[in-house]
Design a protein around this motif. Structure first.
Motif, mmCIF file in Angstrom:
data_model
loop_
_atom_site.group_PDB
_atom_site.id
_atom_site.type_symbol
_atom_site.label_atom_id
_atom_site.label_comp_id
_atom_site.label_asym_id
_atom_site.label_seq_id
_atom_site.Cartn_x
_atom_site.Cartn_y
_atom_site.Cartn_z
ATOM 1 N N VAL A 1 -109.428 -29.170 -105.682
ATOM 2 C CA VAL A 1 -110.738 -28.589 -105.996
ATOM 3 C C VAL A 1 -111.449 -28.298 -104.693
ATOM 4 O O VAL A 1 -111.116 -28.836 -103.652
ATOM 5 N N TYR A 2 -112.447 -27.440 -104.757
ATOM 6 C CA TYR A 2 -113.245 -27.170 -103.575
ATOM 7 C C TYR A 2 -113.965 -28.439 -103.144
ATOM 8 O O TYR A 2 -114.302 -29.277 -103.958
ATOM 9 N N ASP A 3 -114.255 -28.546 -101.879
ATOM 10 C CA ASP A 3 -115.096 -29.627 -101.384
ATOM 11 C C ASP A 3 -116.519 -29.285 -101.809
ATOM 12 O O ASP A 3 -117.167 -28.438 -101.225
ATOM 13 N N LEU A 4 -116.996 -29.905 -102.873
ATOM 14 C CA LEU A 4 -118.254 -29.500 -103.483
ATOM 15 C C LEU A 4 -119.444 -29.672 -102.559
ATOM 16 O O LEU A 4 -120.375 -28.883 -102.609
ATOM 17 N N VAL A 5 -119.436 -30.687 -101.723
ATOM 18 C CA VAL A 5 -120.559 -30.868 -100.802
ATOM 19 C C VAL A 5 -120.641 -29.663 -99.867
ATOM 20 O O VAL A 5 -121.713 -29.106 -99.643
ATOM 21 N N GLU A 6 -119.508 -29.212 -99.333
ATOM 22 C CA GLU A 6 -119.526 -28.062 -98.441
ATOM 23 C C GLU A 6 -119.901 -26.798 -99.196
ATOM 24 O O GLU A 6 -120.616 -25.939 -98.684
ATOM 25 N N ASP A 7 -119.455 -26.640 -100.451
ATOM 26 C CA ASP A 7 -119.837 -25.480 -101.254
ATOM 27 C C ASP A 7 -121.342 -25.453 -101.462
ATOM 28 O O ASP A 7 -121.971 -24.402 -101.386
ATOM 29 N N SER B 1 -123.659 -34.025 -111.215
ATOM 30 C CA SER B 1 -125.014 -33.517 -111.407
ATOM 31 C C SER B 1 -125.681 -33.424 -110.047
ATOM 32 O O SER B 1 -125.662 -34.376 -109.282
ATOM 33 N N GLY B 2 -126.257 -32.271 -109.757
ATOM 34 C CA GLY B 2 -126.911 -32.056 -108.481
ATOM 35 C C GLY B 2 -128.359 -31.661 -108.677
ATOM 36 O O GLY B 2 -129.083 -32.300 -109.439
ATOM 37 N N TYR B 3 -128.752 -30.586 -108.017
ATOM 38 C CA TYR B 3 -130.127 -30.095 -108.163
ATOM 39 C C TYR B 3 -130.365 -29.660 -109.613
ATOM 40 O O TYR B 3 -129.509 -29.035 -110.237
ATOM 41 N N ARG B 4 -131.529 -30.009 -110.140
ATOM 42 C CA ARG B 4 -131.954 -29.547 -111.463
ATOM 43 C C ARG B 4 -133.357 -28.970 -111.346
ATOM 44 O O ARG B 4 -134.238 -29.602 -110.767
ATOM 45 N N CYS B 5 -133.567 -27.794 -111.903
ATOM 46 C CA CYS B 5 -134.926 -27.254 -111.941
ATOM 47 C C CYS B 5 -135.705 -28.039 -113.009
ATOM 48 O O CYS B 5 -135.117 -28.725 -113.853
ATOM 49 N N VAL B 6 -137.019 -27.930 -112.971
ATOM 50 C CA VAL B 6 -137.857 -28.687 -113.921
ATOM 51 C C VAL B 6 -137.632 -28.261 -115.357
ATOM 52 O O VAL B 6 -137.950 -29.010 -116.287
ATOM 53 N N PHE C 1 -120.229 -42.651 -112.829
ATOM 54 C CA PHE C 1 -120.758 -42.003 -111.636
ATOM 55 C C PHE C 1 -121.627 -42.958 -110.851
ATOM 56 O O PHE C 1 -122.050 -43.997 -111.338
ATOM 57 N N ILE C 2 -121.886 -42.564 -109.614
ATOM 58 C CA ILE C 2 -122.863 -43.224 -108.747
ATOM 59 C C ILE C 2 -123.931 -42.185 -108.425
ATOM 60 O O ILE C 2 -123.618 -41.074 -107.984
ATOM 61 N N HIS C 3 -125.190 -42.533 -108.667
ATOM 62 C CA HIS C 3 -126.322 -41.665 -108.326
ATOM 63 C C HIS C 3 -126.837 -42.092 -106.955
ATOM 64 O O HIS C 3 -127.077 -43.274 -106.717
ATOM 65 N N LEU C 4 -126.984 -41.119 -106.051
ATOM 66 C CA LEU C 4 -127.569 -41.365 -104.734
ATOM 67 C C LEU C 4 -128.751 -40.427 -104.564
ATOM 68 O O LEU C 4 -128.651 -39.249 -104.903
ATOM 69 N N HIS D 1 -133.600 -35.537 -109.228
ATOM 70 C CA HIS D 1 -132.740 -34.356 -109.093
ATOM 71 C C HIS D 1 -133.555 -33.089 -108.841
ATOM 72 O O HIS D 1 -133.057 -32.141 -108.245
ATOM 73 N N THR D 2 -134.810 -33.055 -109.269
ATOM 74 C CA THR D 2 -135.648 -31.861 -109.066
ATOM 75 C C THR D 2 -136.146 -31.734 -107.632
ATOM 76 O O THR D 2 -136.675 -30.689 -107.268
ATOM 77 N N THR D 3 -135.982 -32.763 -106.828
ATOM 78 C CA THR D 3 -136.448 -32.730 -105.442
ATOM 79 C C THR D 3 -135.425 -32.111 -104.495
ATOM 80 O O THR D 3 -135.747 -31.842 -103.341
ATOM 81 N N GLY D 4 -134.183 -31.955 -104.968
ATOM 82 C CA GLY D 4 -133.125 -31.488 -104.082
ATOM 83 C C GLY D 4 -132.569 -32.586 -103.205
ATOM 84 O O GLY D 4 -131.823 -32.328 -102.273
ATOM 85 N N CYS D 5 -132.924 -33.823 -103.538
ATOM 86 C CA CYS D 5 -132.500 -34.988 -102.737
ATOM 87 C C CYS D 5 -131.719 -35.981 -103.582
ATOM 88 O O CYS D 5 -131.794 -37.195 -103.339
ATOM 89 N N ALA D 6 -130.980 -35.510 -104.594
ATOM 90 C CA ALA D 6 -130.262 -36.438 -105.468
ATOM 91 C C ALA D 6 -128.979 -35.800 -106.001
ATOM 92 O O ALA D 6 -128.942 -34.599 -106.270
ATOM 93 N N VAL D 7 -127.944 -36.633 -106.127
ATOM 94 C CA VAL D 7 -126.689 -36.211 -106.752
ATOM 95 C C VAL D 7 -126.112 -37.365 -107.542
ATOM 96 O O VAL D 7 -126.389 -38.539 -107.267
ATOM 97 N N ASP D 8 -125.304 -37.006 -108.525
ATOM 98 C CA ASP D 8 -124.446 -37.961 -109.214
ATOM 99 C C ASP D 8 -123.023 -37.624 -108.797
ATOM 100 O O ASP D 8 -122.597 -36.460 -108.892
ATOM 101 N N ILE D 9 -122.304 -38.620 -108.312
ATOM 102 C CA ILE D 9 -120.933 -38.438 -107.846
ATOM 103 C C ILE D 9 -120.004 -39.063 -108.866
ATOM 104 O O ILE D 9 -120.099 -40.265 -109.148
ATOM 105 N N ALA D 10 -119.120 -38.259 -109.445
ATOM 106 C CA ALA D 10 -118.153 -38.757 -110.417
ATOM 107 C C ALA D 10 -117.106 -39.579 -109.670
ATOM 108 O O ALA D 10 -116.268 -39.042 -108.957
#
Length: 131
Positions: A15-21, A54-59, A113-116, A73-82
Motif C-alpha cells: 500500500v502507499y505510505d499513507l503519511v507521505e501521501d 481516520s485522519g482529518y475530519r471536517c465539522v 487502532f491507536i489514536h494520536l 480530528h477537526t483540528t488537523g492534529c489527530a489520526v487513528d492508526i490501524a
C-alpha cells in the motif's frame, strides 16, 4: 489506495505510505504541518508503514456532526492508526517518546487502532482514554 495488508518493510509495502501521501496532499486533508512531521518521525522510528483509518475530519463529517462538541480530528492534529498487538505497543512507546500527550486506545474486537493527537490547545492534555 488499497486496504490490503502491508508488509513489514516500509519501502516494499503493498500500500502507499499513507503519511507521505497525506503530506503531499496537505491542502486537501488540512493537516497541521508540525503534526505531520511528528507523525512521520514516529512512523520512521517504528519501522513500518501506518494505515490511517481516520485522519482529518471536517465539522460536517457524520461522526463530528453527531457530537455535542467536535473532536480533535477537526483540528488537523489527530489520526487513528490501524494497528494491533506488538505494533500497537511500539506506536505507543515511540509516540510518547516524540511528545504525543493525547492518546486513545482501541485494542479489542475488530477495527483496532491507536489514536494520536496534538490538539493540546483545544482539548485537555495530557490525556489517555479507551474506546
Amino acid at each position: 489506495k488499497s486496504n490490503e495488508p502491508i508488509d513489514d518493510e516500509i519501502f516494499e509495502s503493498k500500500v502507499y505510505d499513507l503519511v507521505e501521501d497525506i503530506e503531499k496532499s496537505n491542502t486537501t486533508y488540512k493537516f497541521d504541518d508540525e503534526f505531520l512531521k511528528v507523525l512521520n518521525n514516529i512512523r520512521e522510528e517504528c519501522g513500518f508503514a501506518f494505515v490511517i483509518s481516520s485522519g482529518y475530519r471536517c465539522v460536517d463529517h457524520p461522526i463530528e456532526a453527531s457530537k455535542s462538541r467536535v473532536g480533535a480530528h477537526t483540528t488537523g492534529c489527530a489520526v487513528d492508526i490501524a494497528v494491533r498487538g506488538d505494533k500497537a505497543l511500539k506506536v505507543l512507546e515511540v509516540a510518547i517518546k516524540h511528545g504525543i500527550k493525547r492518546i486513545g486506545v482501541n485494542q479489542k474486537g475488530k477495527g483496532r487502532f491507536i489514536h494520536l493527537d496534538m490538539a493540546e490547545e483545544a482539548f485537555p492534555s495530557p490525556a489517555i482514554w479507551s474506546y
